[in-house]
Design an enzyme around this catalytic site. Structure first.
Site, mmCIF file in Angstrom:
data_model
loop_
_atom_site.group_PDB
_atom_site.id
_atom_site.type_symbol
_atom_site.label_atom_id
_atom_site.label_comp_id
_atom_site.label_asym_id
_atom_site.label_seq_id
_atom_site.Cartn_x
_atom_site.Cartn_y
_atom_site.Cartn_z
ATOM 1 N N ASP A 166 16.532 55.006 4.117
ATOM 2 C CA ASP A 166 17.917 55.162 4.540
ATOM 3 C C ASP A 166 18.666 53.906 4.079
ATOM 4 O O ASP A 166 18.073 52.956 3.545
ATOM 5 C CB ASP A 166 18.003 55.403 6.048
ATOM 6 C CG ASP A 166 19.326 56.067 6.430
ATOM 7 O OD1 ASP A 166 20.236 56.117 5.575
ATOM 8 O OD2 ASP A 166 19.467 56.532 7.576
HETATM 9 C C1 BGC Z 1 22.700 57.484 7.398
HETATM 10 C C2 BGC Z 1 22.139 58.594 6.539
HETATM 11 C C3 BGC Z 1 22.986 58.785 5.304
HETATM 12 C C4 BGC Z 1 23.071 57.469 4.568
HETATM 13 C C5 BGC Z 1 23.844 57.554 3.267
HETATM 14 C C6 BGC Z 1 23.016 56.230 6.614
HETATM 15 O O1 BGC Z 1 23.753 55.331 7.376
HETATM 16 O O2 BGC Z 1 21.784 57.189 8.433
HETATM 17 O O3 BGC Z 1 22.086 59.768 7.313
HETATM 18 O O4 BGC Z 1 22.447 59.801 4.517
HETATM 19 O O5 BGC Z 1 23.688 56.525 5.415
HETATM 20 O O6 BGC Z 1 25.195 57.692 3.486
#
Ligand code: BGC
Length: 745
Positions: A259
Site C-alpha cells: 500500500d
Molecule cells: C489506500 C489504498 C489505495 C492507495 C492508493 C492508500 O492510502 O489505503 O486503498 O489504493 O492509497 O491510492
C-alpha cells in the site's frame, strides 16, 4: 524455448530489475517545456519505474508509456492502475451500500461497467475490490467494505473479480482486480485507522481471510497488502501470511503490491531501519513498492552486500536478496504479460473501442442506488403518492458533493442529481425545500468538530433560525422528508470516529420536526453504520440510503414514491448505541447468554435499555408483506456427502412485485471451541410477483459446517463435528425459524 518473461529476465541488469519493482503516482504527470522535470519523468528516463497509478487521461498514460519505453533499454512497458473503488467516472453507491443489495450479479455488473470506463482511459488494474470484513463502525473505511459477514463478503469479492476481469484481464473493457487490503485491516484496535489487529488465528481464518480466498479462487490477478500489523507482525513484513497463506494455501500466483508507502512504514512500525525494512518486505512477498521508493534506494546495495542485522533478526546473503529481486521482478513481468503488454505496450492506450455510454451508466447507477437503500421502518407512510405535498428539509435535501461518498477519485459531483430535483422530476412537482441544519461546508475539518454538537450556522443564520425555516415549511406540508446524515469526509480513510451516530444538530432538527405531528420520513445519507438512537423512534419511516453515488438521490426518490420497491438488506448491524461497537450478529457464545439461565447477570450494558433499537444484519423491509411458511428438511439425519435439502415457502401478500432475500443461518451447539451463536451459510434472492407463492430450496452440505481450529496458522485444521446442528431460516439474522439436523459421523 524460453518465454518472453524468461528472455527478458536473462537480459536484465540488477538495476533494471529493481526498477520494475517501483510503483509511482502520476502526480502532476509529465511536465514539458521549460518547467523542471518531475520525479516521475526522471525515473521514467532512467528506466526506474514498473508501473504508474492515478493518470487522469488516456493521452497522459500514453505519453508516460512512450517515455517509459524510451527510457528502457529492453523496452519494457509500464502498466497503469487507479483507485476505482465504486465506479470510475460513473460513481455507484459506496461498496458498503452496494453490499446491502445482497446481489452479487449487481456487484458484477457495476464492476464490469467500471472496468470498461477505466480501461477506456488506459487503466490496466484497479485497486479494488476492497474486501475487508469490518464489524466496527468507528473505522471510517467500513464505507469501502462489504460489511460484517465473511460469506456475504466472499460472494461479493468473487462477483467483483468476475466483473472487473471477465474471462481475460487482457480482454477489451477488462482490467485486473486487486484484492485489498491483505489482511484484517478492518479489525483495527478501537476502530482507529491503521491500528493493529491482534486476533485468534481462528478469527483470521474464519472471518477475515475467506473473502481473499474467494477472490483468489475467482482468479484475482493482484493483491494489495494492508498497513496494519496482524498478531504483532506488520502485514508488509508478514511472510507467514503473504508467501505462506496467500501463495501457499490459496495458490495465488499473481502480483502483490504494497500500500501507499507501506514498505517505508515498517520503520515507524519499529521494524526498520530502511535496509532491514526493505529486506523484510521483499522477503515477505511484497513485489512492488508503492510511492516510497525504498526498494529503489536500498536494493542496489543489498543485492551487492546482503544484510546481516542480528539485532533485527534479519540475515540474507547478497545471493538470497538477488533471488528475491528475481522472484518479484518475474511476477511483475508475468503480470504485464497477462495484461498483453509485453506483446503490445500500447494495449489499451490507443483510442478506446467500445466506451460504455454515460447514459447506460446513469441507468445502472440508479438501479444500484435503489437496490442499496434499506427501509428500516415504515408505519404506513411510504410509498408517498405523487400528489403528496412534501417538505424536503435537512442538509442533504439539495446536496450534490456528499452523495458521491468517499473514494470517488475520478467522479464529478456535477453528475449528481440532488434529491429535490430527483423528486421534482419524478413527481412533476417541486418539493418545498429548506436547508435546515447544515453541517456540510467546505471547511469540513472544522465542521467535523461541529458534528459533536456545537452551534452550526449557515449564511449568517443560527441553528435555531435554520430549524425555524424547516418548521415553517413542514407545517404547510402533508409529509416531511428529512435528509440527514454524514458528510462524505466523515467516513473513509483516516476518518475514524469515536461515536458513530448522527451529528447532534440533526437530532435537534428531527426532534423539532417530530413535534409538528406531521408524518416524518427520515432519510439517512452516511458512509458508515450509525447508531440512530432517538431518530429511529421519532421517524414514521426510516430509509438508510448511505452515499449512493451519482444517482443516489434518484434511487431514494424512486423508493420514496414507489417507482422502485425497497429490497436492500443490511450488510452490517446498525448499533443501538455507539458504545456497543464492535458489533456483529455473529457474536460468540458465552457461558451466560442474555437472556439466559441467570437473568440477574447481564451480558449487555446497564445503561442501554432492552428496548433500544438495533437493526440486525440482514434486516430490511419491503412494501407489502412477505409471508414465510414452515421450513422443512428432506431428512433429519444425514451422512456426510448425503444431500440434504431445506425447503421453505414464501408468499408475496403485497400488491406489487417484491425482491426477497431468504437467508439461511446455522449454529453448532456442540463444538471444539466457542463458535458464533449463528453464522450465515447461504442466501437466495427471489423476485415475487404480487400474490405469487414460491418454494425456495437450499442444498445443505457438511462442508458448510467446517470451521478452523488453529493453535497457530501452520497447525490450523478445518474440522467438522458430527452430531446436532441447527438451521435458522428467515428474512434476516434475527427473525428466523429453526430446524435441527444431525450429521452422522
Ligand atoms: C489506500 C489504498 C489505495 C492507495 C492508493 C492508500 O492510502 O489505503 O486503498 O489504493 O492509497 O491510492
Amino acid at each position: 524455448m524460453k518465454g518472453k518473461v524468461e528472455r527478458l529476465m536473462a537480459e536484465m541488469t540488477p538495476a533494471e530489475k529493481i526498477g520494475q519493482l517501483n510503483l509511482l503516482p502520476a502526480g502532476e504527470g509529465l511536465v514539458t517545456g521549460a518547467a523542471q522535470a518531475t520525479t516521475l519523468a526522471q525515473r521514467l528516463d532512467a528506466g526506474q519505474v514498473g508501473a504508474v497509478f492515478g493518470t487522469k487521461s488516456l493521452a497522459s498514460a500514453r505519453a508516460m508509456q512512450e517515455r517509459a519505453l524510451a527510457g528502457s533499454r529492453l523496452k519494457i512497458p509500464l502498466f497503469f492502475g487507479e483507485d476505482v473503488i465504486h465506479g470510475h467516472r460513473t460513481i455507484f453507491p459506496l461498496p458498503v451500500a452496494l453490499a446491502c443489495s445482497w446481489d452479487p450479479s449487481l456487484v458484477e455488473e457495476t464492476a464490469a461497467f467500471a472496468a470498461a470506463e477505466a480501461a477506456a482511459e488506459g487503466q490496466h488494474v484497479v485497486f479494488s475490490p476492497m474486501i475487508d470484513v469490518s464489524r466496527d463502525p468507528r473505522w471510517g473505511r467500513v464505507a469501502e467494505s462489504p460489511g460484517e459477514d465473511p460469506l456475504l463478503a466472499s460472494r461479493i469479492a468473487a462477483a467483483a473479480v468476475r466483473g472487473y476481469q471477465g474471462a481475460d484481464i487482457a480482454g477489451p473493457g477488462r482490467v485486473a482486480a486487486c484484492l485489498k487490503h491483505f489482511v484484517a485491516y478492518g479489525a483495527p484496535l478501537s476502530g482507529r485507522d491503521y491500528d493493529n489487529a491482534s486476533l485468534a488465528w481462528e478469527d483470521l481464518l474464519g472471518i477475515y481471510l475467506p473473502p481473499f480466498a474467494a477472490g483468489c479462487a475467482a482468479g484475482a490477478a493482484c493483491v494489495m497488502a494492508s498497513f496494519n500489523a496482524v498478531n504483532k507482525v506488520p502485514m508488509h513484513a508478514h511472510a507467514q501470511l503473504i508467501e505462506g497463506w496467500l501463495r501457499g494455501t490459496t495458490g495465488f500466483d499473481g502480483l502483490v503490491l504494497s500500500d501507499y508507502t507501506g514498505v517505508k512504514e515498517l520503520i515507524a512500525h519499529g521494524l526498520g531501519p530502511a535496509p532491514v525494512a526493505v529486506a523484510r518486505a521483499l522477503f515477505a512477498g511484497i513485489d512492488m513498492d508503492m510511492v516510497g521508493e525504498d526498494y529503489l534506494r536500498e536494493l542496489p546495495a543489498l543485492a551487492k552486500a546482503g544484510i546481516d542485522a542480528a539485532d533485527a533478526g534479519v540475515a540474507l546473503s547478497a545471493a538470497a536478496i538477488r533471488d528475491l529481486i528475481n522472484r518479484s521482478c518475474r511476477r511483475v513481468l508475468t503480470f504485464k504479460d497477462r495484461l498483453g503488454l509485453l506483446d503490445n505496450p500500447f494495449r489499451g492506450l490507443v483510442a478506446a473501442g467500445a466506451v460504455p455510454t454515460r447514459q447506460d451508466g446513469r441507468k445502472l447507477a440508479r438501479t444500484a442506488a435503489a437496490r442499496s437503500v434499506v427501509l428500516l421502518k415504515n408505519d404506513a407512510v411510504l410509498p408517498l403518492s405523487t400528489g403528496t405535498r412534501v417538505a424536503l428539509v435537512g442538509p442533504f435535501a439539495r446536496d450534490r458533493r456528499n452523495m458521491l461518498g468517499t473514494w470517488a477519485v475520478s467522479g464529478n459531483s456535477d453528475d449528481v442529481v440532488p434529491l429535490d430535483q430527483a423528486v421534482a422530476t419524478l413527481t412533476g412537482r417541486a418539493p418545498k425545500t429548506a436547508w435546515g441544519v447544515n453541517i456540510v461546508e467546505e471547511a469540513w475539518l472544522e465542521q467535523r468538530l461541529n458534528v459533536h454538537g456545537v452551534t452550526v450556522e449557515r449564511d449568517g443564520r443560527s441553528e435555531a433560525e435554520l430549524v425555524d425555516e424547516a418548521l415553517a415549511l413542514a407545517r404547510q406540508a402533508d409529509v416531511i422528508v428529512a435528509a440527514v446524515g454524514e458528510a462524505k469526509e466523515h467516513a473513509g480513510e483516516s476518518s475514524s470516529c469515536l461515536s458513530p451516530s448522527l451529528p447532534a444538530p440533526h437530532h435537534h432538527l428531527i426532534a423539532a420536526l417530530k413535534a409538528t405531528g406531521k408524518p416524518l420520513v427520515v432519510v439517512v445519507f452516511a458512509g458508515r453504520p450509525l447508531a440512530l438512537g432517538a431518530i429511529a423512534e421519532a421517524a414514521d419511516a426510516l430509509l438508510y440510503a448511505w452515499h449512493g453515488g451519482i444517482a443516489g438521490p434518484e434511487g431514494v426518490a424512486d423508493i420514496l414514491f414507489g417507482a422502485a420497491a425497497p429490497s436492500g438488506r443490511l450488510c452490517v448491524t446498525l448499533p443501538a448505541h455507539p458504545g456497543e461497537v464492535p458489533l456483529s450478529y455473529a457474536e460468540e457464545t458465552t457461558g451466560r447468554p442474555n437472556p439466559g439461565h441467570f437473568q440477574k447477570f447481564l451480558t449487555g450494558w446497564l445503561d442501554l435499555p432492552d428496548s433500544a433499537m438495533r437493526y440486525p444484519f440482514g434486516f430490511g423491509l419491503g412494501y407489502g408483506e412477505i409471508r414465510y411458511g414452515l421450513p422443512s428438511l428432506s431428512i433429519a439425519q444425514a451422512a456426510p456427502g448425503e444431500p440434504v435439502v431445506l425447503t421453505i415457502g414464501i408468499e408475496n401478500r403485497g400488491p406489487r412485485e417484491a425482491i426477497e432475500t431468504v437467508q439461511l443461518y446455522a449454529s453448532d451447539p456442540v463444538a471444539r471451541i466457542t463458535r458464533p451463536s449463528r453464522f450465515l451459510i447461504d442466501f437466495q434472492q427471489v423476485t415475487l410477483r404480487a400474490g405469487e407463492r414460491r418454494e425456495v430450496s437450499f442444498r445443505i452440505d457438511a462442508g458448510q459446517f467446517r470451521y478452523p481450529v488453529a493453535p497457530s496458522l501452520e497447525t490450523a485444521e478445518w474440522v467438522r463435528d458430527p452430531g446436532l446442528v441447527r438451521l435458522h431460516v428467515g428474512p434476516n439474522s434475527r427473525d428466523t425459524q429453526s430446524l435441527e439436523l444431525t450429521w452422522l459421523a
